[in-house]
Structure formats: C-alpha cells, structure tokens
Write a protein that holds these residues in place. Structure first.
Motif, PDB file in Angstrom:
ATOM      1  N   ALA A 183     -59.434 -10.689  27.298  1.00  0.00           N
ATOM      2  CA  ALA A 183     -58.257 -10.734  26.431  1.00  0.00           C
ATOM      3  C   ALA A 183     -57.709  -9.331  26.190  1.00  0.00           C
ATOM      4  O   ALA A 183     -56.492  -9.129  26.108  1.00  0.00           O
ATOM      5  N   TRP A 184     -58.595  -8.346  26.075  1.00  0.00           N
ATOM      6  CA  TRP A 184     -58.158  -6.967  25.872  1.00  0.00           C
ATOM      7  C   TRP A 184     -57.372  -6.458  27.082  1.00  0.00           C
ATOM      8  O   TRP A 184     -56.326  -5.824  26.943  1.00  0.00           O
ATOM      9  N   PHE A 185     -57.868  -6.759  28.276  1.00  0.00           N
ATOM     10  CA  PHE A 185     -57.170  -6.335  29.482  1.00  0.00           C
ATOM     11  C   PHE A 185     -55.881  -7.111  29.699  1.00  0.00           C
ATOM     12  O   PHE A 185     -54.974  -6.643  30.387  1.00  0.00           O
ATOM     13  N   GLY A 186     -55.795  -8.314  29.161  1.00  0.00           N
ATOM     14  CA  GLY A 186     -54.595  -9.126  29.360  1.00  0.00           C
ATOM     15  C   GLY A 186     -54.525  -9.762  30.724  1.00  0.00           C
ATOM     16  O   GLY A 186     -53.446 -10.168  31.173  1.00  0.00           O
ATOM     17  N   GLY A 187     -55.653  -9.876  31.406  1.00  0.00           N
ATOM     18  CA  GLY A 187     -55.682 -10.469  32.736  1.00  0.00           C
ATOM     19  C   GLY A 187     -57.114 -10.591  33.222  1.00  0.00           C
ATOM     20  O   GLY A 187     -58.061 -10.174  32.557  1.00  0.00           O
ATOM     21  N   VAL A 188     -57.274 -11.145  34.413  1.00  0.00           N
ATOM     22  CA  VAL A 188     -58.591 -11.432  34.969  1.00  0.00           C
ATOM     23  C   VAL A 188     -58.798 -10.614  36.232  1.00  0.00           C
ATOM     24  O   VAL A 188     -57.946 -10.612  37.137  1.00  0.00           O
ATOM     25  N   THR A 189     -59.939  -9.927  36.303  1.00  0.00           N
ATOM     26  CA  THR A 189     -60.271  -9.150  37.492  1.00  0.00           C
ATOM     27  C   THR A 189     -60.795 -10.069  38.598  1.00  0.00           C
ATOM     28  O   THR A 189     -61.187 -11.215  38.347  1.00  0.00           O
ATOM     29  N   ARG A 190     -60.822  -9.558  39.825  1.00  0.00           N
ATOM     30  CA  ARG A 190     -61.322 -10.358  40.936  1.00  0.00           C
ATOM     31  C   ARG A 190     -62.844 -10.450  40.906  1.00  0.00           C
ATOM     32  O   ARG A 190     -63.414 -11.484  41.262  1.00  0.00           O
ATOM     33  N   TYR A 191     -63.501  -9.357  40.469  1.00  0.00           N
ATOM     34  CA  TYR A 191     -64.949  -9.335  40.403  1.00  0.00           C
ATOM     35  C   TYR A 191     -65.387  -8.754  39.061  1.00  0.00           C
ATOM     36  O   TYR A 191     -64.640  -8.015  38.400  1.00  0.00           O
ATOM     37  N   ASN A 242     -52.420   9.434  30.537  1.00  0.00           N
ATOM     38  CA  ASN A 242     -53.668   9.022  29.887  1.00  0.00           C
ATOM     39  C   ASN A 242     -54.211   7.753  30.537  1.00  0.00           C
ATOM     40  O   ASN A 242     -53.631   7.220  31.494  1.00  0.00           O
ATOM     41  N   ARG A 243     -55.300   7.255  29.990  1.00  0.00           N
ATOM     42  CA  ARG A 243     -55.953   6.072  30.553  1.00  0.00           C
ATOM     43  C   ARG A 243     -55.072   4.832  30.452  1.00  0.00           C
ATOM     44  O   ARG A 243     -55.038   4.005  31.371  1.00  0.00           O
ATOM     45  N   ARG A 244     -54.390   4.689  29.351  1.00  0.00           N
ATOM     46  CA  ARG A 244     -53.549   3.508  29.183  1.00  0.00           C
ATOM     47  C   ARG A 244     -52.417   3.495  30.208  1.00  0.00           C
ATOM     48  O   ARG A 244     -52.121   2.457  30.823  1.00  0.00           O
ATOM     49  N   SER A 296     -49.963   1.102  34.970  1.00  0.00           N
ATOM     50  CA  SER A 296     -49.154   1.355  36.171  1.00  0.00           C
ATOM     51  C   SER A 296     -49.863   0.951  37.461  1.00  0.00           C
ATOM     52  O   SER A 296     -49.209   0.496  38.409  1.00  0.00           O
ATOM     53  N   GLN A 297     -51.195   1.069  37.532  1.00  0.00           N
ATOM     54  CA  GLN A 297     -51.889   0.848  38.785  1.00  0.00           C
ATOM     55  C   GLN A 297     -52.838  -0.349  38.777  1.00  0.00           C
ATOM     56  O   GLN A 297     -53.013  -0.999  39.815  1.00  0.00           O
ATOM     57  N   GLU A 298     -53.468  -0.641  37.635  1.00  0.00           N
ATOM     58  CA  GLU A 298     -54.519  -1.660  37.618  1.00  0.00           C
ATOM     59  C   GLU A 298     -54.047  -2.998  37.054  1.00  0.00           C
ATOM     60  O   GLU A 298     -54.408  -4.053  37.587  1.00  0.00           O
ATOM     61  N   LEU A 311     -52.615  -5.790  39.240  1.00  0.00           N
ATOM     62  CA  LEU A 311     -53.539  -6.453  40.161  1.00  0.00           C
ATOM     63  C   LEU A 311     -54.342  -7.567  39.492  1.00  0.00           C
ATOM     64  O   LEU A 311     -55.045  -8.313  40.179  1.00  0.00           O
ATOM     65  N   LEU A 312     -54.255  -7.690  38.178  1.00  0.00           N
ATOM     66  CA  LEU A 312     -55.024  -8.704  37.465  1.00  0.00           C
ATOM     67  C   LEU A 312     -54.376 -10.076  37.600  1.00  0.00           C
ATOM     68  O   LEU A 312     -53.141 -10.205  37.624  1.00  0.00           O
ATOM     69  N   ALA A 313     -55.209 -11.096  37.695  1.00  0.00           N
ATOM     70  CA  ALA A 313     -54.707 -12.473  37.685  1.00  0.00           C
ATOM     71  C   ALA A 313     -54.383 -12.868  36.245  1.00  0.00           C
ATOM     72  O   ALA A 313     -54.891 -12.291  35.280  1.00  0.00           O
ATOM     73  N   ALA A 314     -53.521 -13.869  36.098  1.00  0.00           N
ATOM     74  CA  ALA A 314     -53.093 -14.292  34.761  1.00  0.00           C
ATOM     75  C   ALA A 314     -54.235 -14.975  34.018  1.00  0.00           C
ATOM     76  O   ALA A 314     -55.084 -15.651  34.616  1.00  0.00           O
ATOM     77  N   LEU A 315     -54.257 -14.789  32.720  1.00  0.00           N
ATOM     78  CA  LEU A 315     -55.243 -15.466  31.880  1.00  0.00           C
ATOM     79  C   LEU A 315     -54.922 -16.950  31.776  1.00  0.00           C
ATOM     80  O   LEU A 315     -53.746 -17.334  31.793  1.00  0.00           O
ATOM     81  N   PRO A 316     -55.918 -17.813  31.665  1.00  0.00           N
ATOM     82  CA  PRO A 316     -55.640 -19.235  31.407  1.00  0.00           C
ATOM     83  C   PRO A 316     -55.049 -19.423  30.011  1.00  0.00           C
ATOM     84  O   PRO A 316     -55.029 -18.496  29.195  1.00  0.00           O
ATOM     85  N   ALA A 317     -54.562 -20.615  29.746  1.00  0.00           N
ATOM     86  CA  ALA A 317     -53.900 -20.881  28.459  1.00  0.00           C
ATOM     87  C   ALA A 317     -54.844 -20.671  27.286  1.00  0.00           C
ATOM     88  O   ALA A 317     -54.440 -20.203  26.222  1.00  0.00           O
ATOM     89  N   THR A 318     -56.111 -21.013  27.461  1.00  0.00           N
ATOM     90  CA  THR A 318     -57.107 -20.834  26.404  1.00  0.00           C
ATOM     91  C   THR A 318     -58.303 -20.090  26.965  1.00  0.00           C
ATOM     92  O   THR A 318     -58.610 -20.191  28.155  1.00  0.00           O
TER      93      THR A 318
END
Length: 334
Positions: free
Chosen positions: A16-24, A121-123, A128-130, A133-140
């Motif tokens: 939830a913090w990242f706002g997306g899902v990583t591949r691994y 900075n890190r944010r 801009s780069q990472e 590449l994240l997949a969308a979060l599910p609804a819940t």
C-alpha cells in the motif's frame, strides 16, 4: 498478535505504501516466511504463498550464510536506525498511533532528503523510474483467512477450536462435515462449496452465536410459548428474590440471545423447587460476588452446601506491601 498475522499486516502496508505490486519479493530466511531453506528451491509458508498468489508476486529467498544476497537490505536497515529511530530515541509517546505517526514523519523526511552530491532524492527516483513498473493494486488488500473442517453438533452449532466459540448453522446440517473459513472479522460456513451461514467473528471463549432462523421450528415455537424470553424469565426471577433476578440479568448480558441461555435460566429457576428460594438467593449472591454466571456454578454451590457458609469479605488492597521493619521505603534511597 500471532507472527503470521503481523507478517500479513506488515506486507499489506508495504504494497500500500508503494502504491503498486512488484514482480518479485525477496525475503530473508525467517521462520514466518520460509518453512524449509534450500539454496535452489526454498519452501515458503502457506500464508506467504497465499499472499503472493493474491497479488501475483514471485517469491525469492536469500540463501543461508550468503551475505552477498542481502547487502543492500542491511545498508537500508542501518539507514533506518540512523534517520528514523535515532531522532526519536529521546521522545516519549503515549499511544501506538502517536508513535507510528512520528515514524511516518521521519520516513517522509528520509525519502525527501537529496542523495549526496545529487540534486534528486529517493522519492523522485522512485516515482520517475520504479513506480511506473509496478502492477496495479487489487481493489482490496489481502485478508488472511483460515480454513478448518467442523462437524455440526446436535445443537446445530459448529465449534471454532481457536476460540472454542459456537456458531449456528441451519439445523438441516446436523451431523454433516462443513468447511469453516474465517478471519479476524467474519466466519463463513460452507457445505459443498455453498455458503450456509455467515457470522461476525467473536473472540469470546466458550460463547455462543446463534441466529433464530437456524433453529428448528419446534425450538422457535418453544421460544414463543411458556414465557421463553428474557423479560419473562427476569419477572419470574424477581419473585424469588433480588439476587436471583440480578444473577439472571447478568447471565443474559454475558451471552448472546440464544437457546442455550434460556436452558441455563430454566435450570436455575428449577433449582428453587429443589433447594428452596432462600438457598437459591444465597447461591446467586455468592456467584455474583465472584462474577461467575453459569447454571453449573449455582448447582455446585447448592449441591455442596456452600451457600450455607458465610460469604468471605473482600479485603482491602491485596497487592499492598505490608508494613515491616525489614521493608525499606523511598526515604532509604534519598
């Protein structure tokens, strides 16, 4: 909170913090995550596998005794201690929410601080780069669920062993083996993949959660006849005495409105015919003093003639240290 629940909660907050899902997702060899370590094919716990399947994430694990597998993680841990925990070490917090808010503030400050000899900075680097590449979060977010099998008892309830709590199902399923799927909020009961009952989770040990529509028609009619309801039981108890009335009122408050509560109340009332109203009053008075509200405790008191004994008086402060010449006070440490 059990380790598997805290792990699922923390992982949910991470995505939830990242706002997306990583591949691994790569984990250390923790017992809550890795069931059996293996350099080539580690076996993960069922909870982590369910979590990963829900989000579509591939699971990886750091190899045992291979420091090169996690140098970046160890460095980030060091930065967390330096820039988040260290600035808060002298502050006093009065609630977990207050502490979490302070940690989140330090985390934002850490992410917004520019890299050395850089203008970003890190944010900014993440967005801009990472992040693209994240997949969308599910609804819940993922909800950790458990599945067990339970046989329906003759009282048309199943028992959830984790809390030893009874949940009702339609009486037609008496004697059948049903699937119970539950989490921290709800309890779902299935027969051949068809849901037959839904309850709000209760953590009251040895309690009862009963829906009237699950009762046989005969039981429902019994509740409608012969004064089988809370008010009528309390009126009859008041004719015996105030302590019996107070005991039954506390009994109803300690349980949900169920047939088992009516049976216990009926049993208590019948004890007046066996032992007499005065003794029942004394037994209820003793049970109220100890905060125990069951038919069994009243029956035990009367059967063992405990009601005839003098009720012990409540002492003052049982945890106060007695005065003694060998016990030193605060003056001795001036």
């Amino acid at each position: 909170m059990p380790p598997y629940r805290s792990s699922a909660k923390g992982l949910n907050k991470c995505v939830a913090w990242f706002g997306g899902v990583t591949r691994y997702a790569k984990f250390d060899n923790l017992a809550q995550v890795v069931k059996r370590s293996c350099r080539y094919e580690p076996i993960f716990t069922e909870m982590i596998q369910q979590w990963a399947m829900y989000y579509g994430i591939g699971l990886l694990a750091a190899r045992v005794r291979k420091p090169r597998d996690k140098p970046h993680v160890e460095n980030e841990v060091k930065l967390v201690y330096q820039r988040i925990y260290a600035p808060l070490r002298d502050r006093v917090f009065f609630s977990l929410a207050e502490l979490n808010a302070a940690i989140e503030g330090q985390l934002h400050q850490h992410h917004n601080e520019p890299f050395r000899q850089e203008t970003f900075n890190r944010r900014q680097l993440f967005e801009s780069q990472e992040k693209p590449l994240l997949a969308a979060l599910p609804a819940t977010l993922y909800e950790l669920k458990h599945k067990v099998q339970a046989k329906v008892c003759q009282d048309y309830h199943v028992i959830l062993g984790e809390d030893w709590h009874h949940y009702s199902v339609p009486y037609q399923y008496i004697g059948k083996q049903l699937d119970v799927i539950y989490d921290t909020d709800t309890v779902e009961i299935y027969h051949l993949h068809q849901r037959v009952a839904l309850h709000r989770r209760s953590f009251k040990r040895r309690g009862w959660t009963t829906l009237k529509e699950h009762m046989p028609e005969a039981h429902q009619k019994i509740h409608e006849q012969r004064g089988w309801n809370k008010d009528d039981f309390l009126k009859k108890a008041a004719t015996i005495g105030p302590d019996t009335h107070a005991f039954l009122e506390a009994l109803f408050q300690s349980r949900t409105f169920t047939e088992q509560c009516f049976q216990a109340s009926l049993g208590v009332m019948r004890l007046a015919k066996i032992y007499g109203p005065k003794r029942l009053e004394a037994a209820c008075r003793r049970a109220i003093a100890f905060g125990t509200y069951t038919y069994r405790i009243i029956h035990t008191i009367l059967h063992n003639n405990v009601d005839k004994e003098e009720l012990p008086t409540v002492q003052g402060n049982l945890f106060q240290i007695p005065e003694h010449e060998n016990v030193r006070g605060s003056d001795a440490y001036g």
